[in-house]
Design an enzyme around this catalytic site. Sequence first.
Site, mmCIF file in Angstrom:
data_model
loop_
_atom_site.group_PDB
_atom_site.id
_atom_site.type_symbol
_atom_site.label_atom_id
_atom_site.label_comp_id
_atom_site.label_asym_id
_atom_site.label_seq_id
_atom_site.Cartn_x
_atom_site.Cartn_y
_atom_site.Cartn_z
ATOM 1 N N GLU A 1 0.812 -1.227 0.000
ATOM 2 C CA GLU A 1 0.000 0.000 0.000
ATOM 3 C C GLU A 1 0.845 1.275 0.000
ATOM 4 O O GLU A 1 0.445 2.282 0.607
ATOM 5 C CB GLU A 1 -1.010 0.003 1.167
ATOM 6 C CG GLU A 1 -2.104 -1.029 0.966
ATOM 7 C CD GLU A 1 -3.481 -0.553 1.433
ATOM 8 O OE1 GLU A 1 -3.668 0.633 1.691
ATOM 9 O OE2 GLU A 1 -4.367 -1.417 1.520
ATOM 10 N N HIS B 1 -2.565 -1.049 10.017
ATOM 11 C CA HIS B 1 -2.101 -2.426 10.263
ATOM 12 C C HIS B 1 -0.897 -2.373 11.207
ATOM 13 O O HIS B 1 -0.188 -1.370 11.246
ATOM 14 C CB HIS B 1 -1.630 -3.070 8.958
ATOM 15 C CG HIS B 1 -2.741 -3.478 8.050
ATOM 16 N ND1 HIS B 1 -2.967 -4.771 7.683
ATOM 17 C CD2 HIS B 1 -3.706 -2.746 7.428
ATOM 18 C CE1 HIS B 1 -4.012 -4.818 6.881
ATOM 19 N NE2 HIS B 1 -4.475 -3.608 6.694
#
Lengths: 406, 406
Positions: free
Chosen positions: B49, B272
């Site tokens: 990402e 995360h």
Amino acid sequence: MKGDPPLRLHVFDLNCWAIRYLSKRRQERMRLIGDMLHREDFDLVLLQEVWSEQDYSDLKVKLGGCYPFSHYFRSGVIGSGLCVFSRFPILDTLLYQYSLNGYPYMLQHGDWFCGKSVGLVIIKISGIIFNIYVTHLHAEYCREKDAYLPHRLVQAWELAQFIRHTSKAADVVLLGGDLNMHPEDVGIRLLRGWTGLQDAFVEATHFEGCEDGCTLVPNNCFTDKSEMLPFPLGIRIDYILYKAISSYMVKCELLKTTTGAAPGMDVPFSDHEAVMATLHIQRQEQAAGTTFGTAELTLADVVTEARTEVAVGLRVAQRQRYSSGRMAMLALLLLLLQAAATLGALVGLDAGQPFPKLSFCLLAFLAIGVLLLSTGLHLFHTMEVKMLRGTEEQMQMVLRALQECP
Amino acid sequence: MKGDPPLRLHVFDLNCWAIRYLSKRRQERMRLIGDMLHREDFDLVLLQEVWSEQDYSDLKVKLGGCYPFSHYFRSGVIGSGLCVFSRFPILDTLLYQYSLNGYPYMLQHGDWFCGKSVGLVIIKISGIIFNIYVTHLHAEYCREKDAYLPHRLVQAWELAQFIRHTSKAADVVLLGGDLNMHPEDVGIRLLRGWTGLQDAFVEATHFEGCEDGCTLVPNNCFTDKSEMLPFPLGIRIDYILYKAISSYMVKCELLKTTTGAAPGMDVPFSDHEAVMATLHIQRQEQAAGTTFGTAELTLADVVTEARTEVAVGLRVAQRQRYSSGRMAMLALLLLLLQAAATLGALVGLDAGQPFPKLSFCLLAFLAIGVLLLSTGLHLFHTMEVKMLRGTEEQMQMVLRALQECP
């Protein structure tokens, strides 16, 4: 052991030109191809442009007795068109779809809609592991001004990279397919240089077929004669390439091509000629060493040449991305102006005659259409730029590694 | 030799959640990530990402001194988001883009626009060849009714196949990434079963971090608390998996995760948690034999389970292909009727009042819009059906091979 009897492998490769509703006498030709494959004793059949799954299924039924193992590679909207028939069990398969494959708006060429890919099947014969690759690269529609060259070069590079990375446990690597490149083209030199694959036509001890091994010949009743004018003998764009890894040696004993019409028939199998190779595979005691030095230098030249072409494509793609982006902005601006005018009319701000409703609506729809289309194009060219730049960087990395080689 | 000193490798993996304009405090977090990577002594950093190339370039400049080698994987419209930083030279790279990745019309999820892929980099440390894979699979937006499960399973299958085919010359295989699957999910069992990869969290001698190794935890200020309700501890969807091929042995000495906010900061690195593994790689005299028997039976069960899910997805895709095809036909019919009416009006055949021009035009534009949209959808679902069917067949082939195993 060196004393093991050599393995003889008969390989058949053909671009079948089997496009439903478009290819002439497709069903008749597919029947002829099936009959011939059933009659002859090939070990391995690599086919391209079998776009219809029904054609594949019919072949599978017909050839089930002599080629009990087969695989059809599915990809893209229309398909990959690739399939393999084999006398020996297929142990595993993998498909890699090329990241670039022409333009969606080039409807007359249509390559974009096919999921152009390379398919891999792994088979094992007498303990020898074969990595068999079948592929079909983007067509060349105008050799003088080949707009698809950067895309085809990206495909050739990805093909070479895919073969290098997936064939490390193979004893023998075999690639068959319509590469849409002449033997001296930069893409084929890149592919051969970077993978070490040998050209069965060049290496063959005996050759029978069309002069110079051509696979697109003026003699074939389906080829476009005007396109063949600069090449009176035809062109060679379908290949069987091979190499042995580890301690095996491969030799091409015989290479053949068909020569127009099928024997006793008035119709050829396809607009392409088939390529058939008889290969000898023999275990040798010592693995042949890689030739360094001049080979690396030549490869560096080829990668540099390919990289230059990819860079040219990158600049074109960047320009197209910019133009489509600008067009989208203009359409958006027009829409905003129209919205402002409508709002103005609603609150009674407009002094003069209101716009004719119909033309106003039509203009708005036109602006929406242009906005959607140019946004789509902008996204497409953004992706194209990404892939071309990625390939250019990979080539740059390889060049650095080659220069650092002792 | 067995006596060689073991190699210790520090690996860092993080989904950075760095979406331009959308991710909260992106620039600040990317700076924090860069600072931490610069401070710590990892050998290998696997990031997901990182959607903006500028963020990658900034990291590259900042980390050039301690991680001199890096690679950014480009693909799709937005990119793959994947990149790797390494203390050791990167010898080669390859990217494989998954054939299915959600739906273009699910704009609110947006996965389709990213070129979700698996990236491979090859490095060599002390003569040991490492195949390092980094990936990010399709997100799971609703666990109870997971519409993307078949696509994620196709991705898990393609990932496993890609690893199997490209790692045959590797000594050690390492996979890091956000797999968007819980440890007991069929996709992760399929991936681990078919590649033989081991889960660093399960194998680790010591563990420090979030309970159960979770990487999406309610403690993190960026996670959606309502989504975490069924999982009070959080979920584990980011992994470091590994295996040794040939005559090496890998052990996970220590596995750590971050636990929300970065030390001394009020902001975590991402939504995360990062996963960090310390691996021991040691040469051993004899390669460990593969365990047959029950392992094959379990794998067959997992492949069967995955194939059932893919088959469910295939039926849904077939229904959607049919619906969009029918809608396109209806729109075409409406357009033809309008054309007939216009033609009739032109030759003076209509007896009564002509249609109001504006509504007639609007209806025609609406029909054209629906026709284009549903044709596009029909083509998309045709491709989806092809890929799902292809995967189902590949799984079937593997099942047959597993059943034929002694």
